[in-house]
Write an enzyme that holds these catalytic residues in place. Structure first.
Site, PDB file in Angstrom:
ATOM      1  CE  LYS A   1      -3.577  -2.629   2.351  1.00  0.00           C
ATOM      2  NZ  LYS A   1      -4.136  -3.052   3.634  1.00  0.00           N
TER       3      LYS A   1
ATOM      4  CG  ASP B   1      -9.383  -0.718   5.113  1.00  0.00           C
ATOM      5  OD1 ASP B   1      -9.142  -0.916   3.906  1.00  0.00           O
ATOM      6  OD2 ASP B   1      -8.649  -1.115   6.039  1.00  0.00           O
TER       7      ASP B   1
ATOM      8  CD  GLN C   1      -2.987  -4.638   6.821  1.00  0.00           C
ATOM      9  OE1 GLN C   1      -3.003  -3.679   6.042  1.00  0.00           O
ATOM     10  NE2 GLN C   1      -3.669  -5.755   6.551  1.00  0.00           N
TER      11      GLN C   1
END
Ligand code: NAP
Length: 293
Positions: A54, A121, A98
């Protein structure tokens, strides 16, 4: 005729080109650089590799990214305090924590602390609710990637019967919420099947578009689909390791068998996978745009 192979790698590359231009435009017109903050706790190899992918993608698009790394024994309070600090920091338009987090940290508590306008997200309950009513700040990355693959490969779901295999909160349910909206690029008739479904094959055989998201290697076989179906295979299943130590991955559908019958199908790897990080980048750019409006 064998199916067209929908390359997620190619579609993702073209979206990234568009995003690069958008980033340049935002920098020029608004004088800001889209920023993404990522929080990682511990050294789980999967998490290390996802966060690094990412970060690399951000760099390639001109997005400013920073990864905050905590040791595995970091406390919940420390991580919460960091998320709250990032919520206030105008340099970061998107925040990503994460997963998985270590067991002593309540993931829901952390994710629910992210400002919904920075929740790139799309996992915050506010965003889940907004998605359902058709007014999302952000669409979750993999489900949004599925929709883009369909549209950009010329297989718009509009008016089609879409059968989704799997009802998880991160794939099945949001794909359903996206594709059933009365909107362009959606407006499908959606059926969701799961382990409680009786005679699943009789339903999958009705699908014009089949989305496989079960985490069951090659569970959808050629006899379970109709001629001319479009298959988007979200599954990623490791079924072995090569002599060189590389992971052997297969999807949830029997690619070889189905490709003789389908109109189009995504491969694994190289299908949905490359779209996920790309849609995260798209959400970060959207966040910067929204916050500077
Ligand atoms: P999950 O949380 O395990 O959910 C699986 C879903 O499939 C559940 O709803 C389950 O039903 C259903 N299911 C399982 N076996 C079934 C069967 N035999 N028949 C009918 N339904 C069945 O999985 P997930 O997180 O959604 O992930 C699904 C797959 O997508 C995995 O392979 C994952 O690695 C992959 N994935 C890929 C990406 C990407 O970027 N490419 C991103 C996310 C996930 P119940 O609800 O009844 O248990």
């Amino acid at each position: 005729m064998p199916a067209e192979i929908i390359s997620g790698t190619k579609v993702a590359a073209s979206i990234r080109e568009e995003l690069k231009e958008k980033v340049t435009e935002i920098k020029a017109k608004k004088g800001i650089t889209p920023g993404l903050a990522m929080v990682r706790v511990g050294e789980d190899p999967g998490s290390v590799s996802y966060v690094s992918a990412k970060s690399k993608a951000s760099e390639q698009l001109g997005i400013h990214s920073q990864t905050i790394v905590y040791p595995i024994d970091a406390t919940e309070a420390e991580v919460l305090a960091k998320v709250e600090e990032l919520n206030r920091d105008p340099k970061f338009h998107g925040i990503l924590v994460q997963l998985p987090l270590p067991k002593h940290i309540d993931s829901d508590k952390i994710l629910n602390t992210i400002d919904p306008r920075k929740d790139v997200d799309g996992f915050h309950p506010v965003n889940v609710g907004r998605l359902l009513i058709g007014e999302p700040y952000f669409m979750p990355c993999t489900p949004h990637g599925v929709q883009e693959l369909l549209i950009r490969s010329g297989n718009s779901p509009e008016g089609k019967h879409v059968v989704i295999c799997g009802r998880s909160n991160i794939v099945g349910k949001p794909v359903m919420a996206i594709l059933m909206q009365k909107k362009k690029g959606a407006n499908a008739t959606v059926t969701v099947v799961h382990t409680g479904t009786k005679d699943m094959a009789s339903i999958t055989r009705q699908a014009d578009i089949l989305i496989a998201a079960m985490g069951r290697p090659k569970a959808i076989t050629a006899d379970m689909v109709k001629e001319g179906v479009v298959v988007i295979d979200v599954g990623v299943n490791q079924v072995g390791t090569t002599a060189e130590g590389k992971r052997i991955l297969v999807g949830d559908s029997d690619f070889e068998g189905i490709k003789e019958k389908a109109k189009a199908i995504t491969p694994v790897p190289g299908g949905v996978g490359p779209m996920t990080v790309t849609m995260l980048m798209a959400n970060t750019v959207r966040a910067a745009d929204m916050q500077s409006a």
